[in-house]
Write a protein that holds these residues in place. Structure first.
Motif, PDB file in Angstrom:
ATOM      1  N   GLY A  26      12.185   4.821 -21.983  1.00  0.00           N
ATOM      2  CA  GLY A  26      11.173   5.639 -21.324  1.00  0.00           C
ATOM      3  C   GLY A  26      11.513   5.818 -19.856  1.00  0.00           C
ATOM      4  N   VAL A  27      10.477   6.069 -19.071  1.00  0.00           N
ATOM      5  CA  VAL A  27      10.665   6.360 -17.642  1.00  0.00           C
ATOM      6  C   VAL A  27       9.695   5.515 -16.835  1.00  0.00           C
ATOM      7  CG1 VAL A  27      10.542   8.119 -15.842  1.00  0.00           C
ATOM      8  CG2 VAL A  27      11.442   8.713 -18.100  1.00  0.00           C
ATOM      9  N   LEU A  28      10.213   4.899 -15.786  1.00  0.00           N
ATOM     10  CA  LEU A  28       9.378   4.188 -14.825  1.00  0.00           C
ATOM     11  C   LEU A  28       9.193   5.059 -13.589  1.00  0.00           C
ATOM     12  CD1 LEU A  28       7.959   1.593 -13.757  1.00  0.00           C
ATOM     13  CD2 LEU A  28      10.210   0.883 -12.880  1.00  0.00           C
ATOM     14  N   VAL A  29       7.967   5.142 -13.084  1.00  0.00           N
ATOM     15  CA  VAL A  29       7.685   5.991 -11.930  1.00  0.00           C
ATOM     16  C   VAL A  29       6.964   5.185 -10.858  1.00  0.00           C
ATOM     17  CG1 VAL A  29       5.483   6.800 -12.925  1.00  0.00           C
ATOM     18  CG2 VAL A  29       6.617   8.145 -11.135  1.00  0.00           C
ATOM     19  N   TYR A  30       7.373   5.405  -9.611  1.00  0.00           N
ATOM     20  CA  TYR A  30       6.652   4.922  -8.436  1.00  0.00           C
ATOM     21  C   TYR A  30       6.057   6.150  -7.757  1.00  0.00           C
ATOM     22  CZ  TYR A  30       8.430   0.082  -8.132  1.00  0.00           C
ATOM     23  OH  TYR A  30       8.710  -1.246  -8.351  1.00  0.00           O
ATOM     24  N   ARG A  31       4.787   6.104  -7.462  1.00  0.00           N
ATOM     25  CA  ARG A  31       4.156   7.203  -6.734  1.00  0.00           C
ATOM     26  C   ARG A  31       3.923   6.747  -5.294  1.00  0.00           C
ATOM     27  NH1 ARG A  31      -0.559  10.236  -9.790  1.00  0.00           N
ATOM     28  NH2 ARG A  31       1.295  10.789 -11.013  1.00  0.00           N
ATOM     29  N   LEU A  32       4.820   7.184  -4.395  1.00  0.00           N
ATOM     30  CA  LEU A  32       4.731   6.799  -2.984  1.00  0.00           C
ATOM     31  C   LEU A  32       3.816   7.751  -2.237  1.00  0.00           C
ATOM     32  CD1 LEU A  32       8.428   5.956  -1.993  1.00  0.00           C
ATOM     33  CD2 LEU A  32       6.606   4.391  -2.675  1.00  0.00           C
ATOM     34  N   ARG A  33       2.984   7.181  -1.408  1.00  0.00           N
ATOM     35  CA  ARG A  33       2.081   8.000  -0.599  1.00  0.00           C
ATOM     36  C   ARG A  33       2.862   8.709   0.512  1.00  0.00           C
ATOM     37  NH1 ARG A  33      -1.262   3.395  -1.528  1.00  0.00           N
ATOM     38  NH2 ARG A  33      -3.217   3.970  -2.583  1.00  0.00           N
ATOM     39  N   ILE A  34       2.682  10.017   0.595  1.00  0.00           N
ATOM     40  CA  ILE A  34       3.268  10.770   1.708  1.00  0.00           C
ATOM     41  C   ILE A  34       2.645  10.318   3.022  1.00  0.00           C
ATOM     42  CG2 ILE A  34       3.391  13.063   2.778  1.00  0.00           C
ATOM     43  CD1 ILE A  34       5.415  12.805   0.679  1.00  0.00           C
TER      44      ILE A  34
ATOM     45  N   GLY B  31       0.776  -1.224   0.000  1.00  0.00           N
ATOM     46  CA  GLY B  31       0.000   0.000   0.000  1.00  0.00           C
ATOM     47  C   GLY B  31       0.808   1.275   0.000  1.00  0.00           C
ATOM     48  N   GLN B  32       2.148   1.175   0.059  1.00  0.00           N
ATOM     49  CA  GLN B  32       2.951   2.394   0.060  1.00  0.00           C
ATOM     50  C   GLN B  32       3.038   3.038  -1.321  1.00  0.00           C
ATOM     51  OE1 GLN B  32       3.943  -0.619   0.878  1.00  0.00           O
ATOM     52  NE2 GLN B  32       5.966  -1.156   0.030  1.00  0.00           N
ATOM     53  N   VAL B  33       2.907   2.222  -2.380  1.00  0.00           N
ATOM     54  CA  VAL B  33       2.926   2.745  -3.742  1.00  0.00           C
ATOM     55  C   VAL B  33       1.484   2.948  -4.196  1.00  0.00           C
ATOM     56  CG1 VAL B  33       3.661   2.358  -6.121  1.00  0.00           C
ATOM     57  CG2 VAL B  33       5.090   1.561  -4.218  1.00  0.00           C
ATOM     58  N   ALA B  34       1.113   4.211  -4.402  1.00  0.00           N
ATOM     59  CA  ALA B  34      -0.250   4.511  -4.842  1.00  0.00           C
ATOM     60  C   ALA B  34      -0.462   4.111  -6.295  1.00  0.00           C
ATOM     61  CB  ALA B  34      -0.540   5.995  -4.661  1.00  0.00           C
ATOM     62  N   TRP B  35       0.584   4.249  -7.091  1.00  0.00           N
ATOM     63  CA  TRP B  35       0.462   3.949  -8.518  1.00  0.00           C
ATOM     64  C   TRP B  35       1.863   3.815  -9.107  1.00  0.00           C
ATOM     65  CZ3 TRP B  35       1.834   7.027 -12.880  1.00  0.00           C
ATOM     66  CH2 TRP B  35       1.342   6.576 -14.098  1.00  0.00           C
ATOM     67  N   ALA B  36       2.001   2.910 -10.065  1.00  0.00           N
ATOM     68  CA  ALA B  36       3.251   2.746 -10.795  1.00  0.00           C
ATOM     69  C   ALA B  36       2.936   2.775 -12.283  1.00  0.00           C
ATOM     70  CB  ALA B  36       3.933   1.432 -10.434  1.00  0.00           C
ATOM     71  N   GLY B  37       3.825   3.397 -13.051  1.00  0.00           N
ATOM     72  CA  GLY B  37       3.568   3.501 -14.478  1.00  0.00           C
ATOM     73  C   GLY B  37       4.845   3.608 -15.282  1.00  0.00           C
ATOM     74  N   PHE B  38       4.673   3.273 -16.588  1.00  0.00           N
ATOM     75  CA  PHE B  38       5.787   3.404 -17.527  1.00  0.00           C
ATOM     76  C   PHE B  38       5.372   4.363 -18.619  1.00  0.00           C
ATOM     77  CE2 PHE B  38       7.453   2.034 -21.695  1.00  0.00           C
ATOM     78  CZ  PHE B  38       8.798   2.337 -21.496  1.00  0.00           C
TER      79      PHE B  38
ATOM     80  N   ILE C 104       1.776   7.572 -21.171  1.00  0.00           N
ATOM     81  CA  ILE C 104       1.738   6.423 -20.264  1.00  0.00           C
ATOM     82  C   ILE C 104       1.342   5.192 -21.073  1.00  0.00           C
ATOM     83  CG2 ILE C 104       0.692   5.416 -18.210  1.00  0.00           C
ATOM     84  CD1 ILE C 104       2.431   7.785 -17.582  1.00  0.00           C
ATOM     85  N   LYS C 105       2.259   4.236 -21.169  1.00  0.00           N
ATOM     86  CA  LYS C 105       2.005   3.007 -21.906  1.00  0.00           C
ATOM     87  C   LYS C 105       1.463   1.900 -21.016  1.00  0.00           C
ATOM     88  CE  LYS C 105       3.413   4.528 -25.869  1.00  0.00           C
ATOM     89  NZ  LYS C 105       2.456   4.688 -27.009  1.00  0.00           N
ATOM     90  N   SER C 106       1.820   1.962 -19.742  1.00  0.00           N
ATOM     91  CA  SER C 106       1.332   0.951 -18.807  1.00  0.00           C
ATOM     92  C   SER C 106       1.220   1.584 -17.430  1.00  0.00           C
ATOM     93  CB  SER C 106       2.275  -0.251 -18.760  1.00  0.00           C
ATOM     94  OG  SER C 106       1.828  -1.215 -17.807  1.00  0.00           O
ATOM     95  N   GLY C 107       0.094   1.333 -16.770  1.00  0.00           N
ATOM     96  CA  GLY C 107      -0.117   1.861 -15.432  1.00  0.00           C
ATOM     97  C   GLY C 107      -0.824   0.857 -14.560  1.00  0.00           C
ATOM     98  N   SER C 108      -0.650   0.961 -13.255  1.00  0.00           N
ATOM     99  CA  SER C 108      -1.300   0.040 -12.327  1.00  0.00           C
ATOM    100  C   SER C 108      -2.801   0.079 -12.521  1.00  0.00           C
ATOM    101  CB  SER C 108      -0.955   0.418 -10.890  1.00  0.00           C
ATOM    102  OG  SER C 108       0.445   0.404 -10.697  1.00  0.00           O
ATOM    103  N   ASN C 109      -3.380  -1.115 -12.653  1.00  0.00           N
ATOM    104  CA  ASN C 109      -4.829  -1.263 -12.841  1.00  0.00           C
ATOM    105  C   ASN C 109      -5.319  -0.506 -14.076  1.00  0.00           C
ATOM    106  OD1 ASN C 109      -5.043  -2.782 -10.390  1.00  0.00           O
ATOM    107  ND2 ASN C 109      -4.962  -0.834  -9.255  1.00  0.00           N
ATOM    108  N   ARG C 110      -4.421  -0.326 -15.046  1.00  0.00           N
ATOM    109  CA  ARG C 110      -4.679   0.332 -16.335  1.00  0.00           C
ATOM    110  C   ARG C 110      -5.073   1.796 -16.184  1.00  0.00           C
ATOM    111  NH1 ARG C 110      -3.430  -3.949 -16.046  1.00  0.00           N
ATOM    112  NH2 ARG C 110      -1.510  -2.760 -16.136  1.00  0.00           N
ATOM    113  N   LEU C 111      -4.804   2.391 -15.047  1.00  0.00           N
ATOM    114  CA  LEU C 111      -5.142   3.790 -14.806  1.00  0.00           C
ATOM    115  C   LEU C 111      -4.138   4.705 -15.494  1.00  0.00           C
ATOM    116  CD1 LEU C 111      -6.091   3.603 -11.024  1.00  0.00           C
ATOM    117  CD2 LEU C 111      -7.647   3.859 -12.964  1.00  0.00           C
ATOM    118  N   GLN C 112      -4.638   5.798 -16.046  1.00  0.00           N
ATOM    119  CA  GLN C 112      -3.856   6.850 -16.697  1.00  0.00           C
ATOM    120  C   GLN C 112      -3.156   6.391 -17.965  1.00  0.00           C
ATOM    121  OE1 GLN C 112      -1.211   8.918 -14.021  1.00  0.00           O
ATOM    122  NE2 GLN C 112      -2.894  10.089 -13.115  1.00  0.00           N
TER     123      GLN C 112
END
Length: 371
Positions: free
Chosen positions: A178-186, A100-107, A114-122
């Motif tokens: 490309g770029v991989l991103v982790y969105r960590l919850r503050i 649960g610390q990562v709200a969303w991950a995407g490439f 955005i070519k790929s995102g968690s749960n196909r979001l964004q």
């Protein structure tokens, strides 16, 4: 003939007793002052060590957790460099489901889509203007986002704060894909720091480069003293150095210049450690009170013993002084011998000899009467 000086020795015990009381009171006051001062300095020293060691321990826990996510980011980036779209989607979904610390991950591809995102979001969204994307194309980076719409709550418009961890994705031929991103919850970071600070007795206050609060684990949020923030703005690298101790509000602060390890990218956080007063032990004040009470009892006991000793020693001397005064005035008073001390016994014996020599013999009295 010169008249003898009349010395009043009857109040010797009273005067000596008053002198002893003053001496004992002055000594007790001096000891109390020294003990109180040393106890206060010792307490400050303990607070300094607690806040520094607490800050180091919290920093260790924080960096360990953040480094774990940072290493995971690079491991996934290495894995998806040659992965199919299906496998990439599985990686993104798996990242968002771990703890649960990562709200969303995407490439995001090189054009910022955005070519790929968690749960196909964004997926399909263009994020080429995002700072984390531009930085991530060049090097691994961490970007602080104080407020933004969450992926899960885009429809409700709720805001959540998070950290963007981004890194380049390298293809099988060494090219940047490309770029991989982790969105960590503050909020996850805050909960983590809150538990750590509660266990260690040190609160953590984090500000961004603009001076806005990112995380504050204190029960009551209040401004950081200006002279402390001014010292922090100088980017001091003095490890463990106090920039402010014992503010007017009674708190003990320390600026933690090395809170974020150098193995992680600098992302502009200024971290302050604050000693939690409600978690301070009361052993030292109790010890001080016990010490001062012991000093007071010892002083009182010494005073009582001294006065009793003086009373036993000086009372016979006072009595002999009164007898000597009576003899000097011509009264035929035979002194009472005392053995309270060698000096008193000698004095009473001497007075008895003097009185016996001053008193006329019976034959002398009869002859004077016959004349």
């Amino acid at each position: 003939m010169r008249a003898p000086r009349n010395l009043d020795l009857s109040g010797i015990f009273l005067r000596t007793a008053i002198a002893m009381v003053l001496i004992v009171v002055a000594t007790a006051a001096f000891v109390t002052e020294v003990v109180s001062k040393q106890a206060l300095e010792f307490q400050k020293s303990i607070e300094h060590k607690l806040v520094l060691r607490g800050a180091d321990a919290v920093a260790l826990s924080f960096n360990t957790a953040l480094t774990r996510e940072w290493d995971s980011l690079h491991a996934v980036a290495k894995s998806i460099g040659s992965a199919s779209q299906e496998d990439m989607n599985k990686f993104m979904d798996a990242v968002a489901q771990t703890g649960g610390q990562v709200a969303w991950a995407g490439f995001a591809s090189l054009d910022g889509t955005i070519k790929s995102g968690s749960n196909r979001l964004q997926e399909g969204t263009n994020i080429s203007a995002k700072q984390w994307f531009r930085d991530g194309l060049r090097r691994p980076s961490i970007e602080t986002i104080t407020e933004a719409g969450t992926v899960e709550n885009e429809r409700t418009g709720e805001l959540e704060r998070y950290l963007n961890l981004s890194t380049p994705v390298i293809g099988p031929h060494g090219q940047t894909m490309g770029v991989l991103v982790y969105r960590l919850r503050i909020e996850w970071v805050r909960s983590f720091l809150l538990k750590a600070s509660s266990d260690l007795g040190v609160d953590v206050v984090i500000q961004d480069v603009n001076g806005d609060f990112v995380i504050d684990t204190r029960h009551t949020v209040k401004p950081i003293p200006e002279n402390l923030t001014a010292s922090a703005s100088l980017r001091s690298n003095s490890s463990g150095a106090f920039h402010l101790v014992g503010d007017t509000n009674g708190d003990t602060y320390a600026y933690a210049p090395n809170f974020v390890w150098k193995s992680l990218p600098a992302f502009g956080w200024r971290v302050f450690a604050v000693l939690r007063q409600d978690n301070m032990s009361n052993d030292l004040p109790v010890l001080t009170e016990v010490t001062l009470s012991t000093v007071a009892v010892a002083a009182l006991g010494m005073l009582i013993v001294t006065l009793v000793f003086l009373k036993l020693l000086l009372r016979p001397v006072e009595r002999l002084a009164k007898t000597a005064e009576s003899i000097a005035n011509g009264n035929r008073v035979f002194p009472e011998e005392t053995t309270s001390s060698r000096e008193a016994a000698s004095l009473s014996s001497a007075l008895a000899i003097i009185q016996s020599r001053l008193m006329p013999l019976p034959s002398d009295t009869h002859s004077k009467e016959a004349h």
